[in-house]
Design a protein around this motif. Structure first.
Motif: not given
Lengths: 245, 487
Positions: B152-154, B275-280, B283-285
């Protein structure tokens, strides 16, 4: 090994075990770290260093972002703003260095073309005063009343130069934003008797808050008006325009 | 990994932590006292720096610190955002929806330039907007109660930043605090106490212990990580955590659909929170981390679990530090810039905001308060002093607590007097990260006592029940850990 229960009795044994030989145990650990295999310890060690570095970088960026312009932030300006914007943007100059000492009211009027082709100009309407009335005696003011127009006008002023020309995309967007705020609020009223709004004019009325009663300061209580040129209204400025894309 | 453990402060904190005058002295001295008898002339004498690093490492990996404080900020921010969303329910279409003067098209132009994240840009339809708004409401409520806290925090974060970035020009300082904290909270174990997760974990643990006692084996292990709580208990592992699996699968599917349809801002290596870490990737991580945690609980409860658990604690403690420093930054900035202002110097600053049309819901009261020059000056100076001093008072527990009380009172009066209830609530929630553990457990006991009296035997679990209830008494020693750091 370490304590696996949660009573304080077990913890006493824990630090007895956790002696100089490096045997460590933790209350909510099923196994002490030092008893882990070398790869696991390396993973944890590397992760700890990474977390330390990331936290340090992040906090440094946050600090440089909120601190006044300084040697470092001038040198590394783009690095800092690349990191901070958009998600960590922040501004904590709350009522600082000085609180706002003037009431800025946004007033509008329109040129309405009636169905018979005649045109009339409405009186000025003070939208800020309407916000004020909505806030009066309201313990939970809405953002629509307290922030929308106020911050929208701030945006407008900040994205226009002294001659009233828009600066970049932001300036254009801000102008359109103001037109739309005005039309969303006033269209119904202006065209109640039919017709259509052709142009609107916006002006701001800035009045200094009179100094406190004990103060000897003399401040002009004459409001200052800043009148914007007439703006043509297009379909993009109308409420329906929002849904028609 | 070979230094004095953080265990000692805990064993000493048990008897002393009610009378301990300062955190610092406890942190500084406690490890030495028990160490003396335990380690007679050692072969290798560690230097002080090595010992300090070791101690720091021990603290950072030892446990997820400040369980009560993180729980209280979780409750504070989610409640603030939930109340705000509910209050704005009638205006939601104007603020963030299709009726906003800041049209979706304009939002797109702005976000194309600054790359902020917003799910609302994924579709223009009113249905999608309502979905996101409802998701924001539901995830706030779930986070408030501590139901599947980590998941839920996500969702809470996604709701907050999606709505705020969609209409960035209608927010204020309160929104800004919630925006930042919603991101930091994702990395914390903020459901260790006062949450449905904690209650569930406790029940699972009780069942596991009963089972273990019967089987004659030792029960252990705990963690309160959202979707996996019930599953990872060695004894309770046999009970499948169906809800968690379904939640995980549904969210994974939703993310996959969003990803495959090429939704805005779902990039792997660009325009993300780092930097260099996208939202995909983020979230997938997070999604993969949940699966990994679940798998490890279930199939590898030994060393892999310890490693993952330790990594989680590291992330929690790092984020906690960031949250605490962030609160200090807020007050430092607010205070230090004020010092430079002539109105804060001449003692009239407080008078002015109360006379602005946008911040005077009670003009008569503002007039009354603003009529006494001496009082205005005292409040003006007091505000600056408190804000500038606050970060430094963290080194003195008693002084810090006094300042906390003053700041919370000031925010309560701002809430009412300036008509800024949600801003003030958010600031109070931020302050709460520094509340002392003693006080929080005391409140907890009061609340559960009150509930017991109001609803006797309503909850079969008794005093350890709901989110406002107490928690296993054994967990107070964890609070002791938090107490030395922030309490």
């Amino acid at each position: 090994m370490g304590p696996r229960r949660y009573g304080s009795g077990a913890e006493l044994t824990a630090w007895v075990y956790g002696n100089g030989a490096g045997m460590q145990s933790y209350g909510d650990e099923s196994r002490p770290l030092a008893a882990l295999s070398l790869p696991s310890r390396i993973v944890i060690g590397v992760a700890a260093c990474a977390v330390a570095v990331i936290v340090a970088i992040h906090l440094a960026m946050m600090f440089l972002h909120v601190a006044p312009q300084n040697t470092l932030s001038k040198q590394q300006g783009s690095l800092i703003s690349d990191y901070v914007y958009p998600e960590y943007e922040q501004n904590w100059k709350l009522f600082a260095p000085n609180p706002l000492q003037q009431n800025v009211a946004v007033q509008v009027r329109a040129q309405v073309r009636a169905e018979d082709g005649s045109s009339r100009t409405t009186d000025w309407t003070d939208l800020t005063a309407r916000d004020g009335r909505a806030i009066l005696h309201n313990p939970l003011p809405s953002h629509t009343e307290q922030n929308q127009l106020r911050r929208g006008w701030e945006l407008f002023v900040n994205s226009h130069n002294a001659q009233g020309r828009p600066i970049g995309t932001r300036g254009e967007l801000a102008e359109r934003y103001i037109r739309r705020i005005v039309m969303f609020r006033m269209q119904g009223e202006w065209t109640a008797a039919g017709g259509r709004v052709e142009r609107i004019q916006v002006r701001s009325r800035t009045a200094a808050v009179s100094p406190p009663p004990w103060s000897t300061e003399k401040i002009s209580d004459k409001p200052v008006y800043r009148v914007q040129p007439w703006w043509q209204i297009t379909s993009a400025d109308l409420p329906e325009g929002a849904n028609s894309q | 990994m070979t230094s004095p453990t953080p265990q000692q402060p805990r064993s000493t904190s048990q008897p002393t932590h009610t009378t301990e005058p300062t955190d610092v002295s406890q942190q500084a001295h406690a490890p030495h006292a028990p160490q003396a008898p335990a380690a007679p002339p050692a072969l290798y004498e560690e230097t002080r720096i090595e010992r300090a690093i070791g101690r720091l490492f021990g603290r950072a990996t030892g446990r997820a610190l400040a369980p009560y404080q993180t729980a209280v900020i979780r409750i504070g921010f989610s409640a603030t955002w939930l109340l705000f969303l509910l209050r704005e329910w009638p205006h939601r279409l104007t603020l963030y929806g299709p009726d906003s003067p800041w049209s979706l098209d304009m939002a797109r132009r702005l976000l194309d330039a600054n790359h902020a994240f917003s799910m609302l840009l994924w579709s223009d339809g009113r249905g999608w907007f309502e979905c996101v708004y409802l998701m924001a409401v539901a995830s706030s409520a779930a986070l408030l109660l501590g139901w599947r806290t980590r998941t839920m925090s996500v969702l809470f974060m996604l709701g907050v930043i999606s709505l705020q970035n969609r209409s960035v020009f209608i927010g204020d300082g309160g929104d800004n605090v919630i925006h930042l904290m919603s991101m930091y909270l994702v990395l914390t174990r903020c459901g260790q106490v006062w949450s449905l997760d904690a209650r569930r974990a406790k029940r699972a643990r009780a069942a596991a212990e009963a089972e273990a006692a019967a089987a004659g084996e030792e029960a252990g292990g705990e963690a309160l990580d959202g979707a996996q709580t019930a599953a990872h208990m060695p004894g309770a592992g046999r009970g499948r955590d169906l809800t968690g699996i379904v939640l995980w699968a549904v969210l994974g599917l939703a993310l996959a659909v969003a990803q495959l349809t090429g939704s805005y801002a779902l990039l792997w290596f660009d325009n993300g929170p780092f930097p260099h870490i996208g939202w995909s990737l983020v979230l997938w991580g997070l999604w993969a981390a949940h699966a990994l945690w679940w798998a490890v609980q279930r199939y590898a409860p030994g060393e892999p679990r310890t490693v993952l658990d330790t990594l989680t604690k590291l992330a929690h403690n790092g984020a906690l530090l960031v949250i605490m420093v962030e609160v200090c930054l807020v007050y430092s900035t607010a205070g230090w810039y004020k010092i430079q202002g002539s109105r804060w110097q001449d003692g009239t600053a407080v008078y002015y905001p109360m006379h602005l049309d946008y911040f005077s819901p009670w003009p008569a009261l503002s007039q009354l308060l603003g009529s006494n020059g001496l009082m205005v000056m005292l409040i003006t100076y007091g505000t600056v002093i408190v804000q500038v001093a606050f970060p430094f008072t963290l080194f003195n527990r008693r002084l810090k607590n006094v300042l906390l009380v003053i700041m919370i009172c000031e925010h309560l009066s701002i809430a009412f007097l300036l008509g800024l209830p949600f801003f003030s609530l958010a600031m109070i929630a931020a302050d709460a990260v520094f509340l002392p553990t003693n006080f929080l457990t005391w409140v907890s006991a009061r609340v559960s006592g009150l509930r017991e009296r109001l609803f006797p035997r309503a909850v079969p679990a008794g005093p350890d029940g709901g989110p406002g209830g107490g928690e296993p008494p054994a967990r107070t020693d964890h609070g002791g850990g938090g107490h030395t750091l922030v309490g």
